[in-house]
Design a protein around this motif. Structure first.
Motif, short mmCIF file in Angstrom:
data_model
loop_
_atom_site.label_atom_id
_atom_site.label_comp_id
_atom_site.label_asym_id
_atom_site.label_seq_id
_atom_site.Cartn_x
_atom_site.Cartn_y
_atom_site.Cartn_z
N THR A 346 53.54 36.69 49.68
CA THR A 346 53.02 36.55 51.04
C THR A 346 51.51 36.30 51.08
OG1 THR A 346 52.55 38.92 51.31
CG2 THR A 346 54.79 38.18 51.81
N GLY A 347 50.83 36.54 49.96
CA GLY A 347 49.39 36.38 49.92
C GLY A 347 48.62 37.65 50.25
N ARG A 348 49.33 38.74 50.56
CA ARG A 348 48.68 40.00 50.92
C ARG A 348 47.79 40.49 49.78
NH1 ARG A 348 50.01 45.01 53.81
NH2 ARG A 348 49.37 46.80 52.55
N ASN A 349 46.51 40.74 50.08
CA ASN A 349 45.53 41.33 49.17
C ASN A 349 45.24 40.49 47.93
OD1 ASN A 349 44.74 43.54 50.63
ND2 ASN A 349 46.19 44.95 49.68
N VAL A 350 45.60 39.22 47.93
CA VAL A 350 45.25 38.36 46.80
C VAL A 350 43.73 38.19 46.72
CG1 VAL A 350 45.38 36.00 45.89
CG2 VAL A 350 47.45 37.17 46.67
N GLY A 351 43.09 38.02 47.88
CA GLY A 351 41.64 37.95 47.89
C GLY A 351 41.00 39.24 47.40
N ALA A 352 41.63 40.38 47.73
CA ALA A 352 41.08 41.67 47.33
C ALA A 352 41.11 41.85 45.82
CB ALA A 352 41.85 42.80 48.00
N ILE A 353 42.17 41.36 45.18
CA ILE A 353 42.25 41.55 43.73
C ILE A 353 41.26 40.63 43.02
CG2 ILE A 353 44.07 39.89 43.04
CD1 ILE A 353 45.23 42.32 41.41
N MET A 354 41.00 39.46 43.58
CA MET A 354 39.97 38.61 43.00
C MET A 354 38.58 39.24 43.19
SD MET A 354 40.94 35.98 41.34
CE MET A 354 39.52 34.88 41.40
N ASP A 355 38.35 39.83 44.36
CA ASP A 355 37.07 40.51 44.58
C ASP A 355 36.89 41.65 43.58
OD1 ASP A 355 36.34 38.88 46.67
OD2 ASP A 355 37.03 40.26 48.24
N ALA A 356 37.96 42.40 43.34
CA ALA A 356 37.87 43.53 42.40
C ALA A 356 37.58 43.04 40.98
CB ALA A 356 39.17 44.34 42.42
N ALA A 357 38.21 41.92 40.58
CA ALA A 357 37.98 41.39 39.24
C ALA A 357 36.55 40.87 39.09
CB ALA A 357 38.99 40.27 38.94
N LEU A 358 36.03 40.21 40.12
CA LEU A 358 34.66 39.71 40.06
C LEU A 358 33.66 40.87 40.08
CD1 LEU A 358 34.96 36.65 42.45
CD2 LEU A 358 34.54 36.59 39.99
N ALA A 359 33.98 41.92 40.84
CA ALA A 359 33.11 43.10 40.84
C ALA A 359 33.08 43.74 39.46
CB ALA A 359 33.59 44.10 41.89
N ALA A 360 34.23 43.80 38.80
CA ALA A 360 34.28 44.36 37.44
C ALA A 360 33.45 43.52 36.48
CB ALA A 360 35.72 44.45 36.96
N ALA A 361 33.50 42.19 36.64
CA ALA A 361 32.66 41.31 35.80
C ALA A 361 31.18 41.58 36.06
CB ALA A 361 33.00 39.85 36.07
N ASN A 362 30.82 41.80 37.33
CA ASN A 362 29.45 42.20 37.67
C ASN A 362 29.04 43.45 36.93
OD1 ASN A 362 28.24 40.39 39.48
ND2 ASN A 362 29.26 41.29 41.25
#
Length: 451
Positions: A346-362
């Motif tokens: 459905t696309g639910r929270n797909v953006g959130a998991i990308m944000d979390a992965a980029l934050a971890a890279a930060n």
């Protein structure tokens, strides 16, 4: 650090490690050989139950060369009539994904039809093959190994995984067989791998991520053996999704063919900054999920746990809290890893998991001001002084952050070997409480002097 902020600086890719896969029929000693080649190397989470014990993959260094060894048969040994098909599947996985194949046969029981089947596949592949005649504990068995010349592969190497004899020659052969990997320069702000068991929805997540992002740059080739990656632009940041071709290469993976997923996971984690570990909400956390998480930690990569297919379970506040509690128990060795409930369908929270992965890279590349580190150490020691060791008080004098791109902190103390595990954990927790580092492991090193 907010995930919307730009990452500190682009990085270039390092050459991926070579992968050597162990294949062979059951009971020839594949796992014993794997354990022998691992030697006494202890994983960083080995003392934590349910992580990397009985692991299926690990890194070996021999004569200055690092490579990863994978026990494809350690996933699930076939039984009865399924043996021939499953062993062939292991060999096919090794041919497709590995750089060299360690084909193990039994010098005690001799050659049988399954050995010949696998040898035929390997001969046709053109892949470097090292033929290992295991269980050669005696001169008589070593001589009997000559019958395996009939397989038409390399000279059989008599080895005893039990006693360790012949393993030096074997490792020499592996290093010689692995191809040299040229460094490929790909500028990216983050390198993210989507990993997990077969059929948890990795390809679906990949497709919705790529489909939802603007300005997809297209596939970026690695070396000749590296899988194809996908570079995309996310809010002005260049994000490399690792091994997207590997995720698309095969559809639904049938039971018994987990070796494909295992080899793919090793390669993708090796080349990433952060791994998104996808698990199936309808099945819960499995032992294989924990194996993958353990490997991510062992390789010192960032980790985000994604609970996919959340649309397929009965949801509610109580259900979500119960699921979070289950995740915390299962991944207790990585309490810093964010948990995202999502639906690739459905696309639910797909953006959130990308944000979390980029934050971890930060967070992986975050630098702490030296003055702040000094204040941290004074406060941490004052809040909870280190216990004495045999009547001798531990004295910490200084802490600094390593120049490595990953978060490594060096503590100077009069008796580094006497710093108890519980106090190490306390210092790590205090570092995280003060400076963050969500989504990434941090490493604490204790030294006895300023130099």
């Amino acid at each position: 650090m907010n995930p919307s902020q730009p990452l500190p600086q682009p990085r270039t890719s390092a050459p991926a490690r070579g992968i050597a896969a162990i294949v062979g029929r059951p009971n020839v000693g594949k796992s014993a050989l794997f354990n022998r080649l691992m030697g006494q190397r202890v994983a960083i989470v080995e003392d934590e139950p349910g992580t990397t014990r009985d692991r299926l993959y690990g890194t070996v260094e021999w004569r200055g060369r690092e490579f990863t060894i994978v026990d494809t048969g350690g996933i699930e040994e076939p039984r009865g009539d399924a043996v021939r098909a499953a062993v062939r599947a292991q060999a096919e996985a090794a041919i497709e994904e590995a750089d060299a194949v360690l084909f193990v046969v039994d010098a005690a029981s001799g050659m049988i039809g399954v050995d010949q089947d696998v040898a035929e596949l390997l001969r046709k592949s053109g892949k470097p093959v090292i033929l290992i005649a295991n269980k050669a504990e005696s001169e008589r068995r070593a001589m009997a190994a000559t019958e395996f010349y009939a397989l038409g592969l390399s000279d059989p190497l008599p080895v005893s995984a039990l006693h360790g004899t012949g393993t030096g020659d074997l490792l020499d052969a592996v290093v010689a067989a692995l191809p040299e990997r040229e460094e490929v320069t790909v500028e990216a702000d983050a390198r993210i791998a989507i990993v997990g068991r077969p059929n948890v929805g990795k390809s679906s997540l990949l497709n919705i991520i790529v489909g939802s992002e603007r300005a997809v740059v297209g596939p970026k080739p690695g070396t000749t053996r590296d899988p194809v990656d996908t570079m995309l632009d996310r809010d002005g940041r260049r994000v490399l999704l690792v091994d997207t071709a590997g995720l698309r290469r095969r559809g639904k993976i049938e039971p018994g063919l987990e070796a494909y997923a295992t080899l793919r996971t090793v390669r993708a984690v090796d080349r990433s900054d952060v791994a998104i570990l996808l698990i199936d909400a309808t099945e819960g956390v499995t032992a294989q999920d924990l194996h993958v998480a353990g490997y991510v930690l062992e390789e010192f990569k960032g980790l985000v746990v994604g609970v996919n297919k959340w649309d397929a379970v009965e949801r509610g506040e109580a259900t979500t809290e119960a699921a979070r509690a289950d995740l915390r128990r299962a991944f207790h060795f990585a309490p810093w890893a964010p948990e995202i409930f999502l639906s690739a369908k459905t696309g639910r929270n797909v953006g959130a998991i990308m944000d979390a992965a980029l934050a971890a890279a930060n967070e992986r590349r975050k630098r702490v001001d030296p003055a702040e580190l000094r204040r941290f150490l004074v406060d941490a020691l004052g809040k909870h002084p280190p216990p004495s060791d045999g009547g001798v008080q531990l004295r910490f004098t200084h802490v600094l952050q390593s120049e490595l791109p990953e978060p490594v902190f060096v503590f100077f103390v009069n008796r580094p070997d006497a710093v108890h595990f519980s106090y190490r954990r306390y210092l790590e927790n205090e570092l995280r409480r003060r400076f963050g580092f969500a989504g990434t492991p941090i490493r604490l090193v204790f030294k006895g002097g300023r130099d």
